[in-house]
Scaffold this motif. Sequence first.
Motif, PDB file in Angstrom:
ATOM      1  N   GLN A 559       0.809  -1.215   0.000  1.00  0.00           N
ATOM      2  CA  GLN A 559       0.000   0.000   0.000  1.00  0.00           C
ATOM      3  C   GLN A 559       0.849   1.275   0.000  1.00  0.00           C
ATOM      4  O   GLN A 559       0.413   2.305  -0.549  1.00  0.00           O
ATOM      5  N   THR A 560       2.046   1.232   0.562  1.00  0.00           N
ATOM      6  CA  THR A 560       2.900   2.424   0.538  1.00  0.00           C
ATOM      7  C   THR A 560       3.399   2.705  -0.865  1.00  0.00           C
ATOM      8  O   THR A 560       3.332   3.843  -1.354  1.00  0.00           O
ATOM      9  N   THR A 561       3.908   1.668  -1.556  1.00  0.00           N
ATOM     10  CA  THR A 561       4.378   1.848  -2.922  1.00  0.00           C
ATOM     11  C   THR A 561       3.230   2.225  -3.841  1.00  0.00           C
ATOM     12  O   THR A 561       3.408   2.999  -4.790  1.00  0.00           O
ATOM     13  N   ALA A 562       2.042   1.698  -3.576  1.00  0.00           N
ATOM     14  CA  ALA A 562       0.891   1.996  -4.437  1.00  0.00           C
ATOM     15  C   ALA A 562       0.548   3.481  -4.441  1.00  0.00           C
ATOM     16  O   ALA A 562      -0.100   3.965  -5.381  1.00  0.00           O
ATOM     17  N   ARG A 563       0.968   4.219  -3.408  1.00  0.00           N
ATOM     18  CA  ARG A 563       0.665   5.647  -3.355  1.00  0.00           C
ATOM     19  C   ARG A 563       1.682   6.497  -4.116  1.00  0.00           C
ATOM     20  O   ARG A 563       1.501   7.708  -4.260  1.00  0.00           O
ATOM     21  N   ALA A 564       2.785   5.874  -4.580  1.00  0.00           N
ATOM     22  CA  ALA A 564       3.776   6.621  -5.357  1.00  0.00           C
ATOM     23  C   ALA A 564       3.142   7.098  -6.664  1.00  0.00           C
ATOM     24  O   ALA A 564       2.385   6.358  -7.311  1.00  0.00           O
ATOM     25  N   PRO A 565       3.426   8.328  -7.112  1.00  0.00           N
ATOM     26  CA  PRO A 565       2.737   8.880  -8.297  1.00  0.00           C
ATOM     27  C   PRO A 565       2.957   8.076  -9.565  1.00  0.00           C
ATOM     28  O   PRO A 565       2.056   7.973 -10.402  1.00  0.00           O
ATOM     29  N   PHE A 566       4.153   7.505  -9.735  1.00  0.00           N
ATOM     30  CA  PHE A 566       4.417   6.762 -10.965  1.00  0.00           C
ATOM     31  C   PHE A 566       3.727   5.405 -10.987  1.00  0.00           C
ATOM     32  O   PHE A 566       3.757   4.715 -11.995  1.00  0.00           O
ATOM     33  N   TRP A 567       3.115   4.965  -9.877  1.00  0.00           N
ATOM     34  CA  TRP A 567       2.256   3.778  -9.872  1.00  0.00           C
ATOM     35  C   TRP A 567       0.780   4.157  -9.748  1.00  0.00           C
ATOM     36  O   TRP A 567      -0.088   3.516 -10.336  1.00  0.00           O
ATOM     37  N   ARG A 568       0.501   5.213  -8.997  1.00  0.00           N
ATOM     38  CA  ARG A 568      -0.888   5.538  -8.675  1.00  0.00           C
ATOM     39  C   ARG A 568      -1.690   5.933  -9.914  1.00  0.00           C
ATOM     40  O   ARG A 568      -2.891   5.673  -9.984  1.00  0.00           O
ATOM     41  N   LEU A 570      -1.591   4.817 -12.991  1.00  0.00           N
ATOM     42  CA  LEU A 570      -1.588   3.851 -14.092  1.00  0.00           C
ATOM     43  C   LEU A 570      -2.968   3.256 -14.361  1.00  0.00           C
ATOM     44  O   LEU A 570      -3.121   2.446 -15.277  1.00  0.00           O
ATOM     45  N   GLY A 571      -3.960   3.596 -13.536  1.00  0.00           N
ATOM     46  CA  GLY A 571      -5.330   3.129 -13.788  1.00  0.00           C
ATOM     47  C   GLY A 571      -5.515   1.642 -13.607  1.00  0.00           C
ATOM     48  O   GLY A 571      -6.337   1.028 -14.306  1.00  0.00           O
ATOM     49  N   ALA A 572      -4.771   1.032 -12.688  1.00  0.00           N
ATOM     50  CA  ALA A 572      -4.894  -0.408 -12.476  1.00  0.00           C
ATOM     51  C   ALA A 572      -6.220  -0.729 -11.801  1.00  0.00           C
ATOM     52  O   ALA A 572      -6.770   0.075 -11.045  1.00  0.00           O
ATOM     53  N   SER A 573      -6.696  -1.931 -12.040  1.00  0.00           N
ATOM     54  CA  SER A 573      -7.910  -2.415 -11.358  1.00  0.00           C
ATOM     55  C   SER A 573      -7.491  -3.371 -10.247  1.00  0.00           C
ATOM     56  O   SER A 573      -6.728  -4.301 -10.475  1.00  0.00           O
ATOM     57  N   GLU A 574      -7.993  -3.099  -9.047  1.00  0.00           N
ATOM     58  CA  GLU A 574      -7.655  -3.944  -7.903  1.00  0.00           C
ATOM     59  C   GLU A 574      -8.593  -5.139  -7.860  1.00  0.00           C
ATOM     60  O   GLU A 574      -9.818  -4.987  -7.860  1.00  0.00           O
ATOM     61  N   ILE A 575      -8.020  -6.325  -7.805  1.00  0.00           N
ATOM     62  CA  ILE A 575      -8.852  -7.529  -7.823  1.00  0.00           C
ATOM     63  C   ILE A 575      -8.757  -8.343  -6.539  1.00  0.00           C
ATOM     64  O   ILE A 575      -9.528  -9.284  -6.345  1.00  0.00           O
ATOM     65  N   LEU A 591       0.828   1.253 -19.157  1.00  0.00           N
ATOM     66  CA  LEU A 591       2.136   1.221 -18.491  1.00  0.00           C
ATOM     67  C   LEU A 591       3.211   1.775 -19.412  1.00  0.00           C
ATOM     68  O   LEU A 591       4.039   2.602 -18.998  1.00  0.00           O
ATOM     69  N   GLU A 592       3.203   1.350 -20.680  1.00  0.00           N
ATOM     70  CA  GLU A 592       4.251   1.790 -21.593  1.00  0.00           C
ATOM     71  C   GLU A 592       4.108   3.272 -21.936  1.00  0.00           C
ATOM     72  O   GLU A 592       5.108   3.964 -22.151  1.00  0.00           O
ATOM     73  N   ALA A 593       2.884   3.781 -21.967  1.00  0.00           N
ATOM     74  CA  ALA A 593       2.703   5.214 -22.199  1.00  0.00           C
ATOM     75  C   ALA A 593       3.295   6.023 -21.046  1.00  0.00           C
ATOM     76  O   ALA A 593       3.958   7.051 -21.256  1.00  0.00           O
ATOM     77  N   SER A 594       3.074   5.566 -19.811  1.00  0.00           N
ATOM     78  CA  SER A 594       3.648   6.249 -18.650  1.00  0.00           C
ATOM     79  C   SER A 594       5.170   6.146 -18.656  1.00  0.00           C
ATOM     80  O   SER A 594       5.877   7.112 -18.323  1.00  0.00           O
ATOM     81  N   VAL A 595       5.684   4.983 -19.048  1.00  0.00           N
ATOM     82  CA  VAL A 595       7.131   4.772 -19.100  1.00  0.00           C
ATOM     83  C   VAL A 595       7.766   5.689 -20.147  1.00  0.00           C
ATOM     84  O   VAL A 595       8.861   6.241 -19.930  1.00  0.00           O
TER      85      VAL A 595
END
Length: 615
Positions: A559-568, A570-575, A591-595
């Motif tokens: 949850q700490t890393t998930a709050r980093a801007p370069f991960w937050r 990315l529009g991931a869906s939590e399952i 992901l590649e667009a953000s990269v």
Amino acid sequence: MPALPRPQRRRLLLITVLLGLVLYGWQLGTTGLVDETPPLFAASARAMAETGDWLIPRVNGLPRYDKPPLVYWLMGLVYALPGQEQWNPLGTWAARFPSALAAIGVMLALADTLLRWPQPPFASRGPGAVSLRPALTALTAALAFGLSPLALAWGRTAVSDSLFSGLVALALLLCWQTYADPARRWWLSWPVLGLAVLTKGPVAVVLLAITLLLFGWLQADIGGLWRRLRPLRGLALTALVSLPWYLLALHSEGRPFWDSFFGYHNLQRFTEVVNRHLQPWWFFLPVMLVASLPVSPLLLVGLARAIGPLRRSWYPTLPQPPAASLARFAACWLLAVLLFFTAAATKLPSYWLPAIPAAALLVALAAQTAWTGGGGRPWERWAWGLSLLLVAGLGVVFLLARLWVPLINDPEMPTLAAELDGSPLVPLVAACWLLAALLGWLCRRRRPPLRLLALQLPLVLFVPTALLPLWSVGDRLRGEPVRRMAAALQREGRPGEPVAMVGVLKPSLHYYGRRVVIYEGIGVEGPINLADRLRRERRVGQRPSTPDAQPTVLVVIDQTTARAPFWRHLGASEIASAGVYRLWRLDRRRLEASVANLRRNGFAPDWQAPRPERY
């Protein structure tokens, strides 16, 4: 003093086995693997059993060159037994079996040595003391080792340290037995040394050599030691046992094996600091005291007595009869470990494990002396009182746990303080330690080994009644969420869908999920590395793919890393979620667009940089 009769020895050894099973066998497989290193050992061993490739350990699709194969072989043999789901569901019984077996074996070896070669007591008091003292001393030596905090920790952990230390201890004890008794077969220690080399490498030979040189010098008998042990022939036996695997591995893997095992895990660890394990030169002095708690004062007394009064000569002490020189041998053994690993640039607490059997001998032999009634120097008499104060002090610390438990703050176990605050386990710990102090005080005027045994037995009770339940609490809070994430991977994963873990890196996810996992840290290079590795990295069980061929990736993230801007963003869906972890399904195109944006800002992938301990 003559050895105890065989029936008495057998009874004492049986008691030692039972105590060892309580300390190291009880509930061995009821908790999961402890991250971060044990899952790598366990996964490699399980892969050997499942694939039939017993030459090179492999984990997460990569070869693992850090340790020789003996510990993997022993784990793998247990993994090869049928019905694992019924009797070994968490996989830990098989993985911890070599460590526990080695710890119990050391307890037996220490007890057997003292039963066969009782060391002369400094004083004998009362009828029957001479016959009872060796049995009690043997038992206290076994428990001094078995109750060592470091021995307990590593003896129930799925790594190679306990097995290596046990084999080194057995080889050294056999060396001393050969020196003490010319009728003993000279060659027994050398194949055991070969097994130690097959467990952790040539450091075993170095430790044995330093020990024997120190001992021969203090005994003024290097020639006699050489004649009895025949080291040139012995090292040939050691090589015969250990060298074939090294040659086969070198033939199979070539330069990568040589550079990783010999270059990094042996030479570089000794000459340079690796993995930020920089410690001061005196690091092992406090480790030595902690490893022998709560009887560390007795260790210091035993060490001083074993070396004896020093003289100004080439041989600084008076020689002792070979059969009465065990304490001096143990002192040289302990000093060999201290000197060698103090000289090493990389220092870890586990490096002290080979010295703990020697420390146990010194504690037991110091404790067999009668210090009451004015015997001995004052500081020798005070050692027992200080040991009792340590036991009582630790009991009081646990009794006042409500004052310090709320201060515990572990990001991976955020509810640990609340769990302990309302648990009866911490008061139970305090009760065990205070009972040990009380019995030790009540028996302070008993026969010397008996008073140490009275202190040790409540601490044996402490392990199954309090320590292991506390271990289970930690596993439930720290390990179970990773296992739940692994189950979610198996449940939610699509065919061929890659898996990654970012932030807090747990190899147990690979072990329990049975999937190749791409591990990336918390830095901004994480997303760049992940995208690049999905396109380009190849390992067994993981093929490169494009977003068109494989459009999504499963990501386990804390949850700490998930709050980093370069991960937050990315529009991931939590399952799925468990503890501090989240399972995301991530669209690789996004992901590649953000990269691409990160690359324009000057960031670049660094995953191909050499990483000797990569998994």
